[in-house]
Design an enzyme around this catalytic site. Structure first.
Site, PDB file in Angstrom:
ATOM      1  N   GLU A  95       0.817  -1.206   0.000  1.00  0.00           N
ATOM      2  CA  GLU A  95       0.000   0.000   0.000  1.00  0.00           C
ATOM      3  C   GLU A  95       0.857   1.264   0.000  1.00  0.00           C
ATOM      4  OE1 GLU A  95      -4.026  -1.731   2.048  1.00  0.00           O
ATOM      5  OE2 GLU A  95      -2.637  -0.715   3.359  1.00  0.00           O
ATOM      6  N   CYS A 108       3.305   8.510   1.084  1.00  0.00           N
ATOM      7  CA  CYS A 108       3.834   7.612   2.104  1.00  0.00           C
ATOM      8  C   CYS A 108       4.126   6.268   1.425  1.00  0.00           C
ATOM      9  CB  CYS A 108       2.793   7.472   3.207  1.00  0.00           C
ATOM     10  SG  CYS A 108       3.324   6.425   4.545  1.00  0.00           S
ATOM     11  N   CYS A 115       6.768  -6.614   7.765  1.00  0.00           N
ATOM     12  CA  CYS A 115       7.854  -6.051   8.574  1.00  0.00           C
ATOM     13  C   CYS A 115       8.304  -7.100   9.579  1.00  0.00           C
ATOM     14  CB  CYS A 115       7.348  -4.804   9.313  1.00  0.00           C
ATOM     15  SG  CYS A 115       8.659  -3.830  10.066  1.00  0.00           S
ATOM     16  N   CYS A 119       6.629  -4.252  16.240  1.00  0.00           N
ATOM     17  CA  CYS A 119       6.272  -3.217  17.215  1.00  0.00           C
ATOM     18  C   CYS A 119       4.844  -3.496  17.694  1.00  0.00           C
ATOM     19  CB  CYS A 119       6.372  -1.822  16.589  1.00  0.00           C
ATOM     20  SG  CYS A 119       8.047  -1.430  16.054  1.00  0.00           S
ATOM     21  N   CYS A 122       1.576  -1.641  16.074  1.00  0.00           N
ATOM     22  CA  CYS A 122       1.527  -1.425  14.619  1.00  0.00           C
ATOM     23  C   CYS A 122       0.848  -2.594  13.914  1.00  0.00           C
ATOM     24  CB  CYS A 122       2.947  -1.252  14.090  1.00  0.00           C
ATOM     25  SG  CYS A 122       2.999  -0.980  12.304  1.00  0.00           S
ATOM     26  N   GLY A 170       6.936  -1.640   6.459  1.00  0.00           N
ATOM     27  CA  GLY A 170       8.328  -2.087   6.466  1.00  0.00           C
ATOM     28  C   GLY A 170       9.300  -1.133   7.138  1.00  0.00           C
ATOM     29  N   GLU A 171      10.518  -1.626   7.307  1.00  0.00           N
ATOM     30  CA  GLU A 171      11.587  -0.842   7.921  1.00  0.00           C
ATOM     31  C   GLU A 171      12.625  -0.530   6.832  1.00  0.00           C
ATOM     32  OE1 GLU A 171      12.526   0.794  10.740  1.00  0.00           O
ATOM     33  OE2 GLU A 171      14.319   1.136   9.550  1.00  0.00           O
ATOM     34  N   SER A 202      12.027   7.069   7.624  1.00  0.00           N
ATOM     35  CA  SER A 202      11.655   6.867   9.026  1.00  0.00           C
ATOM     36  C   SER A 202      12.161   5.506   9.482  1.00  0.00           C
ATOM     37  CB  SER A 202      10.126   6.933   9.157  1.00  0.00           C
ATOM     38  OG  SER A 202       9.756   6.735  10.506  1.00  0.00           O
ATOM     39  N   SER A 224      11.306   6.708  15.056  1.00  0.00           N
ATOM     40  CA  SER A 224      10.127   6.316  15.830  1.00  0.00           C
ATOM     41  C   SER A 224      10.566   6.035  17.262  1.00  0.00           C
ATOM     42  CB  SER A 224       9.506   5.059  15.211  1.00  0.00           C
ATOM     43  OG  SER A 224       8.995   5.375  13.938  1.00  0.00           O
ATOM     44  N   LEU A 225      10.489   7.040  18.101  1.00  0.00           N
ATOM     45  CA  LEU A 225      11.034   6.912  19.457  1.00  0.00           C
ATOM     46  C   LEU A 225      10.017   6.257  20.401  1.00  0.00           C
ATOM     47  CD1 LEU A 225      13.573   7.534  21.100  1.00  0.00           C
ATOM     48  CD2 LEU A 225      12.576   9.755  21.664  1.00  0.00           C
ATOM     49  N   HIS A 226       8.894   6.908  20.588  1.00  0.00           N
ATOM     50  CA  HIS A 226       7.726   6.352  21.287  1.00  0.00           C
ATOM     51  C   HIS A 226       7.875   6.114  22.787  1.00  0.00           C
ATOM     52  CE1 HIS A 226       6.209   6.054  17.326  1.00  0.00           C
ATOM     53  NE2 HIS A 226       6.766   4.920  17.009  1.00  0.00           N
ATOM     54  N   ASN A 301      -3.612   5.021  16.193  1.00  0.00           N
ATOM     55  CA  ASN A 301      -4.719   4.563  15.350  1.00  0.00           C
ATOM     56  C   ASN A 301      -5.023   3.112  15.668  1.00  0.00           C
ATOM     57  OD1 ASN A 301      -5.186   6.894  13.619  1.00  0.00           O
ATOM     58  ND2 ASN A 301      -3.114   6.501  12.885  1.00  0.00           N
ATOM     59  N   CYS A 344      -1.511   6.085   9.859  1.00  0.00           N
ATOM     60  CA  CYS A 344      -0.262   5.494  10.359  1.00  0.00           C
ATOM     61  C   CYS A 344      -0.538   4.184  11.059  1.00  0.00           C
ATOM     62  CB  CYS A 344       0.385   6.388  11.409  1.00  0.00           C
ATOM     63  SG  CYS A 344       0.869   7.972  10.813  1.00  0.00           S
TER      64      CYS A 344
HETATM   65  N1  SAH Z   1       9.599   1.084  10.284  1.00  0.00           N
HETATM   66  C1  SAH Z   1       9.684   2.517  10.141  1.00  0.00           C
HETATM   67  C2  SAH Z   1       8.744   3.018   9.083  1.00  0.00           C
HETATM   68  C3  SAH Z   1       7.269   2.925   9.426  1.00  0.00           C
HETATM   69  S1  SAH Z   1       6.767   4.521   9.732  1.00  0.00           S
HETATM   70  C4  SAH Z   1       9.477   3.174  11.484  1.00  0.00           C
HETATM   71  O1  SAH Z   1       9.177   2.466  12.435  1.00  0.00           O
HETATM   72  O2  SAH Z   1       9.713   4.367  11.623  1.00  0.00           O
HETATM   73  C5  SAH Z   1       5.223   4.388  10.403  1.00  0.00           C
HETATM   74  C6  SAH Z   1       5.055   5.314  11.602  1.00  0.00           C
HETATM   75  O3  SAH Z   1       3.753   5.075  12.134  1.00  0.00           O
HETATM   76  C7  SAH Z   1       6.043   4.948  12.701  1.00  0.00           C
HETATM   77  O4  SAH Z   1       6.419   6.067  13.447  1.00  0.00           O
HETATM   78  C8  SAH Z   1       5.205   4.031  13.533  1.00  0.00           C
HETATM   79  O5  SAH Z   1       5.742   3.902  14.802  1.00  0.00           O
HETATM   80  C9  SAH Z   1       3.851   4.703  13.479  1.00  0.00           C
HETATM   81  N2  SAH Z   1       2.756   3.791  13.803  1.00  0.00           N
HETATM   82  C10 SAH Z   1       2.722   2.468  13.660  1.00  0.00           C
HETATM   83  N3  SAH Z   1       1.547   1.966  14.081  1.00  0.00           N
HETATM   84  C11 SAH Z   1       0.824   3.006  14.495  1.00  0.00           C
HETATM   85  C12 SAH Z   1      -0.504   3.133  14.990  1.00  0.00           C
HETATM   86  N4  SAH Z   1      -1.303   2.072  15.146  1.00  0.00           N
HETATM   87  N5  SAH Z   1      -0.934   4.358  15.281  1.00  0.00           N
HETATM   88  C13 SAH Z   1      -0.152   5.445  15.067  1.00  0.00           C
HETATM   89  N6  SAH Z   1       1.100   5.381  14.597  1.00  0.00           N
HETATM   90  C14 SAH Z   1       1.574   4.175  14.307  1.00  0.00           C
END
Ligand code: SAH
Length: 369
Positions: A95, A108, A115, A119, A122, A170-171, A202, A224-226, A301, A344
Site C-alpha cells: 500500500e 507515504c 515487517c 512493534c 503497529c 516495512g523498515e 523513518s 520512531s522513538l515512542h 490509530n 499510520c
Molecule cells: N519502520 C519505520 C517506518 C514505518 S513509519 C518506522 O518504524 O519508523 C510508520 C510510523 O507510524 C512509525 O512512526 C510508527 O511507529 C507509526 N505507527 C505504527 N503503528 C501506528 C498506529 N497504530 N498508530 C499510530 N502510529 C503508528
C-alpha cells in the site's frame, strides 16, 4: 527483477543507470535522457523516447523494460487521502498513501512486504514479513502516484507529489541496498527532482544503518522513538533491545552533525496510560537536549484486537504544551485517511507471511475467545 531476461530499468538508481548504458557501449548521458522520459514525463515505452536513435530504441526494447507494479485498487478518503494497492509479480500487494495538504502533497511509501520488527502497536507487524521490495517496486510507488494524480502532464514546478516519506509498510533501513538507489532517483535533478529535505526516511532505530544512509542518500531522518525509557521501549519497539535509546540518539546526533539547519523528526505515538504522562513529556525534553529536533506526536490509530487506546485529546495537548514550552517544535499529526484504513500503522497490503507470525497471533486471539 527481469521478465524473459529483460533488465528492468526501474531497478536502477542514477549511477547504476549510467553504468548500464556504458555497459552496452553507449554514453552515460543516455541515462539522463531516459530518466527524464521516465520520471519527468511518465513515459514507459522506449518507442516514444524520440531523442534516442531508432537503433538504440530498438535495442532497448529487446533487452530492457520499464516495468512497475500493477495498480489494483485506489480508494479515496473523504478528506482527500488516496490509498493505492499495488500488486507485485509474486502475489503480494503493498500500500501507498497520498496525503494532500494546502502547501504540499506527501506520498507515504512502503519499503518491505510486511515487517520483521514486531512493534506492539503497529498493524503491519501483525501481517508478518515476506520480503524486501526491490528498487523498482519502491520507485514504482512514486511513479504510479505521479501518474494517477496527473503530475506528468504538468510542469516540473507544479509537483503534485512534493514530499516522500518512507513511512509505509516495512523498515527502510533493513532494506537499504534497494531503498538507497530509489532515494537517489527521487533526489536526482533528472529523476523526480525532489529536494533532500522533502524526502524522509523513518526508522524504528536500526542504528548501524543510520550512518550508512547518510553516506548513500543524505535525506531527512525521522525516528520512531515512542518511549523515553529502555524498559518501555523494549516492549513497544523490540529492536530497542539490540540498539537502546542512548545508542540511537548518538547516531541521530552524528546524522545531523555538520548539516546546516538539519533536524531529526522524532515520532511519538500517544498511547493512553502507557507513555503519555507529564513526567514522560519532561523526560523527553531532557533526552533530546542537544539534538536539533522536531517532534511529531501521533495519535494512536486502533486496529482490530490492538492492545492500546489512544490518549485523550486533552492529554495530547498537555504533553505537547510541555514540549513546546521547553522550546521544542512539536506537532500533533493529523489523522488522515482513517476511514479507508490508510492512517499510520494501519497499512496492511497483502502479505504472504513467511514468519507465521500472523498465524500464531490468530491462534492466540481465537484461543482467547
Ligand atoms: N519502520 C519505520 C517506518 C514505518 S513509519 C518506522 O518504524 O519508523 C510508520 C510510523 O507510524 C512509525 O512512526 C510508527 O511507529 C507509526 N505507527 C505504527 N503503528 C501506528 C498506529 N497504530 N498508530 C499510530 N502510529 C503508528
Amino acid at each position: 527483477m527481469q521478465t524473459q531476461g529483460k533488465i528492468n530499468l526501474f531497478n536502477f538508481g542514477p549511477a547504476q543507470l549510467a553504468d548500464f548504458f556504458v555497459s552496452i557501449g553507449e554514453k552515460p548521458f543516455r541515462a539522463t535522457q531516459v530518466m527524464k522520459w521516465i520520471y519527468q514525463l511518465g513515459v514507459d515505452d522506449f518507442a516514444q523516447m524520440t531523442n534516442l536513435s531508432k537503433a538504440l530504441r530498438q535495442r532497448l526494447s529487446e533487452t530492457a523494460e520499464v516495468r512497475v507494479p500493477q495498480m489494483i485498487t485506489e480508494q479515496r478518503s473523504s478528506d482527500g487521502t488516496i490509498k493505492m494497492l499495488l500488486r507485485l509479480h509474486d502475489g503480494n500487494a503493498i500500500e501507498t498513501v497520498f496525503i494532500p495538504e494546502s502547501t504540499r502533497g506527501t506520498l507515504c511509501v512502503s519499503s518491505q512486504v510486511g515487517c520483521v520488527l514486531n512493534c506492539s502497536f503497529c498493524s503491519t507487524a501483525r501481517q508478518g514479513f515476506n520480503r524486501n521490495l526491490n528498487t523498482a517496486e519502491i520507485l514504482g510507488q512514486v511513479w504510479w502516484a505521479a501518474k494517477t494524480l496527473g503530475q506528468f502532464e504538468l510542469e516540473q514546478s507544479q509537483r503534485i507529489v512534493s514530499n516522500v516519506v518512507m513511512m509505509g509498510m516495512g523498515e527502510p533501513l533493513l532494506n537499504l541496498s534497494n531503498v538507497a538507489p530509489a532515494l537517489q532517483m527521487m533526489l536526482a535533478d533528472n529523476g523526480f527532482g525532489l529536494s533532500r529535505r522533502r524526502v524522509t526516511v523513518s526508522t524504528a532505530g536500526v542504528v548501524p544503518a543510520i550512518a550508512e544512509l547518510k553516506q548513500q542518500a543524505d535525506v531527512a531522518l525521522a525516528v520512531s522513538l515512542h518511549a523515553v525509557r529502555d524498559d518501555l521501549r523494549d516492549e513497544l519497539v523490540p529492536i530497542n533491545k539490540k540498539y537502546p535509546i542512548k545508542e540511537l540518539l548518538d547516531a541521530c546526533k552524528s546524522y545531523v552533525k555538520d548539516t546546516a539547519r538539519g533536524r531529526i523528526t522524532f515520532e511519538y505515538v500517544m498511547l493512553d496510560g502507557v507513555n503519555d504522562s507529564i513526567a514522560e513529556a519532561k523526560a523527553l525534553v531532557k533526552l533530546l537536549k542537544g539534538i536539533p529536533s522536531k517532534i511529531n506526536l501521533i495519535p494512536f490509530n486502533p486496529f482490530p484486537n490492538s492492545p492500546y487506546l489512544c490518549s485523550s485529546a486533552s492529554t495530547i495537548l498537555q504533553f505537547q504544551n510541555i514540549l513546546v514550552n521547553s522550546g521544542l517544535t512539536t506537532m500533533v499529526r493529523k489523522t488522515r485517511g482513517d476511514d479507508i484504513d490508510a492512517a499510520c500503522g494501519q497499512l496492511a497490503g497483502r502479505v504472504q507471511d513467511r514468519t507465521r507470525r500472523s498465524e500464531r497471533l490468530l491462534q492466540r486471539v481465537s484461543g482467547a475467545v
